[in-house]
Design a protein around this motif. Structure first.
Motif, PDB file in Angstrom:
ATOM      1  N   CYS A  49      40.309  42.042  40.817  1.00  0.00           N
ATOM      2  CA  CYS A  49      39.331  43.121  40.967  1.00  0.00           C
ATOM      3  C   CYS A  49      37.971  42.691  40.448  1.00  0.00           C
ATOM      4  O   CYS A  49      36.935  43.012  41.044  1.00  0.00           O
ATOM      5  N   LEU A  50      37.959  41.988  39.324  1.00  0.00           N
ATOM      6  CA  LEU A  50      36.687  41.534  38.755  1.00  0.00           C
ATOM      7  C   LEU A  50      35.981  40.591  39.713  1.00  0.00           C
ATOM      8  O   LEU A  50      34.773  40.697  39.930  1.00  0.00           O
ATOM      9  N   ASN A  60      35.003  49.401  33.470  1.00  0.00           N
ATOM     10  CA  ASN A  60      36.008  50.415  33.134  1.00  0.00           C
ATOM     11  C   ASN A  60      36.067  51.525  34.174  1.00  0.00           C
ATOM     12  O   ASN A  60      37.105  52.174  34.345  1.00  0.00           O
ATOM     13  N   ARG A  61      34.982  51.767  34.846  1.00  0.00           N
ATOM     14  CA  ARG A  61      34.976  52.780  35.906  1.00  0.00           C
ATOM     15  C   ARG A  61      35.411  52.192  37.243  1.00  0.00           C
ATOM     16  O   ARG A  61      36.065  52.854  38.038  1.00  0.00           O
ATOM     17  N   PHE A  62      35.033  50.945  37.463  1.00  0.00           N
ATOM     18  CA  PHE A  62      35.333  50.314  38.743  1.00  0.00           C
ATOM     19  C   PHE A  62      36.817  50.004  38.903  1.00  0.00           C
ATOM     20  O   PHE A  62      37.416  50.283  39.946  1.00  0.00           O
ATOM     21  N   MET A  63      37.433  49.413  37.857  1.00  0.00           N
ATOM     22  CA  MET A  63      38.821  48.951  37.968  1.00  0.00           C
ATOM     23  C   MET A  63      39.805  50.072  38.316  1.00  0.00           C
ATOM     24  O   MET A  63      40.635  49.913  39.219  1.00  0.00           O
ATOM     25  N   ILE A  76      39.783  50.983  41.975  1.00  0.00           N
ATOM     26  CA  ILE A  76      40.474  50.018  42.835  1.00  0.00           C
ATOM     27  C   ILE A  76      41.983  50.176  42.706  1.00  0.00           C
ATOM     28  O   ILE A  76      42.714  50.127  43.697  1.00  0.00           O
ATOM     29  N   GLU A  77      42.468  50.384  41.467  1.00  0.00           N
ATOM     30  CA  GLU A  77      43.903  50.541  41.252  1.00  0.00           C
ATOM     31  C   GLU A  77      44.440  51.785  41.950  1.00  0.00           C
ATOM     32  O   GLU A  77      45.615  51.840  42.325  1.00  0.00           O
ATOM     33  N   GLU A  78      43.561  52.772  42.141  1.00  0.00           N
ATOM     34  CA  GLU A  78      43.971  53.993  42.839  1.00  0.00           C
ATOM     35  C   GLU A  78      43.899  53.847  44.354  1.00  0.00           C
ATOM     36  O   GLU A  78      44.198  54.792  45.084  1.00  0.00           O
ATOM     37  N   GLY A  79      43.488  52.678  44.821  1.00  0.00           N
ATOM     38  CA  GLY A  79      43.510  52.412  46.249  1.00  0.00           C
ATOM     39  C   GLY A  79      42.175  52.509  46.953  1.00  0.00           C
ATOM     40  O   GLY A  79      42.109  52.342  48.177  1.00  0.00           O
ATOM     41  N   GLN A  80      41.084  52.749  46.203  1.00  0.00           N
ATOM     42  CA  GLN A  80      39.780  52.852  46.848  1.00  0.00           C
ATOM     43  C   GLN A  80      39.279  51.468  47.235  1.00  0.00           C
ATOM     44  O   GLN A  80      39.481  50.486  46.528  1.00  0.00           O
ATOM     45  N   GLU A  81      38.614  51.389  48.371  1.00  0.00           N
ATOM     46  CA  GLU A  81      38.053  50.126  48.820  1.00  0.00           C
ATOM     47  C   GLU A  81      36.940  49.691  47.861  1.00  0.00           C
ATOM     48  O   GLU A  81      36.164  50.510  47.375  1.00  0.00           O
ATOM     49  N   ALA A  82      36.867  48.379  47.612  1.00  0.00           N
ATOM     50  CA  ALA A  82      35.914  47.857  46.631  1.00  0.00           C
ATOM     51  C   ALA A  82      34.478  48.217  46.980  1.00  0.00           C
ATOM     52  O   ALA A  82      33.703  48.656  46.122  1.00  0.00           O
ATOM     53  N   GLU A  83      34.099  48.033  48.242  1.00  0.00           N
ATOM     54  CA  GLU A  83      32.719  48.299  48.634  1.00  0.00           C
ATOM     55  C   GLU A  83      32.379  49.770  48.467  1.00  0.00           C
ATOM     56  O   GLU A  83      31.280  50.120  47.993  1.00  0.00           O
ATOM     57  N   ALA A 119      33.796  51.810  46.345  1.00  0.00           N
ATOM     58  CA  ALA A 119      33.766  52.112  44.909  1.00  0.00           C
ATOM     59  C   ALA A 119      32.437  51.704  44.290  1.00  0.00           C
ATOM     60  O   ALA A 119      31.831  52.464  43.524  1.00  0.00           O
ATOM     61  N   ILE A 120      31.991  50.499  44.621  1.00  0.00           N
ATOM     62  CA  ILE A 120      30.745  50.017  44.034  1.00  0.00           C
ATOM     63  C   ILE A 120      29.563  50.839  44.521  1.00  0.00           C
ATOM     64  O   ILE A 120      28.651  51.169  43.765  1.00  0.00           O
ATOM     65  N   GLU A 121      29.588  51.214  45.776  1.00  0.00           N
ATOM     66  CA  GLU A 121      28.497  52.029  46.313  1.00  0.00           C
ATOM     67  C   GLU A 121      28.474  53.397  45.635  1.00  0.00           C
ATOM     68  O   GLU A 121      27.406  53.913  45.280  1.00  0.00           O
ATOM     69  N   GLN A 122      29.664  53.949  45.424  1.00  0.00           N
ATOM     70  CA  GLN A 122      29.744  55.251  44.760  1.00  0.00           C
ATOM     71  C   GLN A 122      29.169  55.197  43.344  1.00  0.00           C
ATOM     72  O   GLN A 122      28.422  56.085  42.928  1.00  0.00           O
ATOM     73  N   LEU A 123      29.506  54.138  42.606  1.00  0.00           N
ATOM     74  CA  LEU A 123      29.031  54.013  41.223  1.00  0.00           C
ATOM     75  C   LEU A 123      27.529  53.755  41.154  1.00  0.00           C
ATOM     76  O   LEU A 123      26.826  54.337  40.318  1.00  0.00           O
TER      77      LEU A 123
END
Length: 405
Positions: free
Chosen positions: A14-15, A348-351, A354-361, A363-367
């Motif tokens: 994930c990192l 801590n917010r991103f990981m 991802i573990e909950e199944g959200q797509e990385a892109e 997730a990062i856009e949301q944050l």
């Protein structure tokens, strides 16, 4: 134990994905959703010398006001400007170690430079991977790839396109530059984590020291670093990609300043030659142009060379990492600058996303975009921990340049 190991591997993956997506996102947007006006201003506890002393050392006090005024709108955790060995201005806890991310390559370069030579326990620049017994699994190197030398690895011109641990956000660029066919060593430049991880293996096998031991004995102790310990170094291992590990560092701003000062002083401290001055000279005399026209205009011996048009003097070089961790060495100004951002809360917010199944892109856009929303701007996360964009960092460096008399 297997479940724990599996979870660790997920976090590592994930990192690496985070680094890739963040860099792609910020390169594409240029930080367009950020501006000084859109962010609340933090209170910064700044330590500064007097106006007359600032001017004597070549800094405009009003320009420094602008630098730290802008910094108050960012989520930076430290900024230190040291000229002629004197701290002109600083902000943040200079004793707290933060992840340095890709700045680790500058530390690796220093370690290799200390041990260049033909003897046992030393490293020859012209030694080929074949001579050193360096290969990889599960994908082996080809005969041509094994002809790459230590110098090729240091100059990022091995031409080897091989999966690597902690591949990071340059994977797409590396693939684009190197392609899928073999490259003759020395003919193509690409920022390539496989090169740096192989250098880590070579250093440890040739010297018999771990990276942590080498850094503590060779650099931290003689430069009187206060916060570095053997536990400051950890490894990122992805054996399904490569047998070569990435050595990651946590460093305090105070220790980073000492590292940068060592380079500013031509590798000497207390009349002791810690890094050969000839090794430091290589950075700015034997670098490769990257095709960019910004702060990463050139790359030499694992340091970046800024385009002279940025306003930084010729002969300057710097190390850079995710979250805009940075060490600038500016010989003409007799100055070292360190900038850090703690990426812990962001991760801590991103990981979990991802573990909950959200797509990385997504997730990062949301944050990143969440802190643009007016209702969120004044939250602790958005004020203290949000991700600093490329445009914001470039603006900060531009203000520092303009503060120079």
């Amino acid at each position: 134990m297997p479940r724990i190991k599996h979870k660790v591997l997920i976090w590592v993956a994930c990192l690496c994905t985070l680094i890739l997506v963040v860099l792609v996102y910020l390169i594409q947007t240029g930080g367009r959703d950020r501006s000084r006006e859109s962010q609340p201003v933090r209170f910064l506890d700044i330590t500064r010398i007097g106006a007359a002393d600032s001017q004597y050392l070549g800094w405009d006090p009003n320009g420094l006001d602008e630098v730290f005024g802008y910094l108050a709108t960012l989520s930076s955790d430290t900024l230190v400007i040291v000229t002629k060995g004197q701290t002109v201005a600083s902000f943040g806890d200079l004793k707290t170690p933060y992840r340095t991310h890709p700045i680790r390559k500058a530390f690796l370069s220093a370690l290799v430079g200390q041990h260049i030579g033909p003897n046992s326990g030393q490293i020859r620049l012209d030694a080929r991977l074949q001579d050193l017994g360096i290969d990889d699994t599960p994908q082996s190197l080809t005969h041509m790839q094994k002809q790459a030398t230590v110098k090729h690895l240091l100059k990022s011109t091995s031409g080897i396109n091989h999966p690597a641990a902690a591949g990071g956000g340059f994977v797409n660029d590396t693939n684009l530059r190197l392609g899928v066919e073999q490259n003759k060593p020395g003919t193509v430049w690409a920022y390539n984590n496989w090169d740096y991880n192989a250098l880590t293996t070579i250093f440890e096998e040739r010297t018999g020291w771990t990276i942590a031991e080498g850094f503590q004995i060779g650099i931290a102790r003689p430069t009187l670093m206060k916060d570095f310990t053997l536990n400051s170094v950890s490894y990122i291992s992805e054996p399904e990609l490569s047998q070569h590990k990435a050595a990651a560092f946590r460093m305090s701003a105070g220790d980073l300043i000492k590292f940068g000062q060592l380079y500013l002083d031509n590798g000497q401290m207390n009349n002791q030659q810690i890094i050969p001055s000839s090794w430091i000279d290589r950075i700015t005399t034997d670098f490769t142009k990257t095709g960019r026209d910004d702060l990463r205009w050139g790359h030499g011996y694992l340091w970046w060379i800024p385009n002279p048009e940025t306003g930084l003097p010729t002969g300057s070089f710097w190390a850079w990492g995710l979250g805009n961790q940075a060490i600038f060495v500016i010989p003409e100004w007799e100055t070292v600058i360190v900038h850090q951002s703690d990426t812990t809360e962001f991760l801590n917010r991103f990981m979990p996303m991802i573990e909950e199944g959200q797509e990385a892109e997504a997730a990062i856009e949301q944050l990143v975009l969440s802190c643009v929303k007016r209702d969120n701007r004044k939250s602790e996360y958005c004020i203290e921990h949000r991700f600093t964009t490329r445009r914001e960092f470039n603006t900060l460096i531009s203000l520092i340049i303009h503060a120079r008399i």
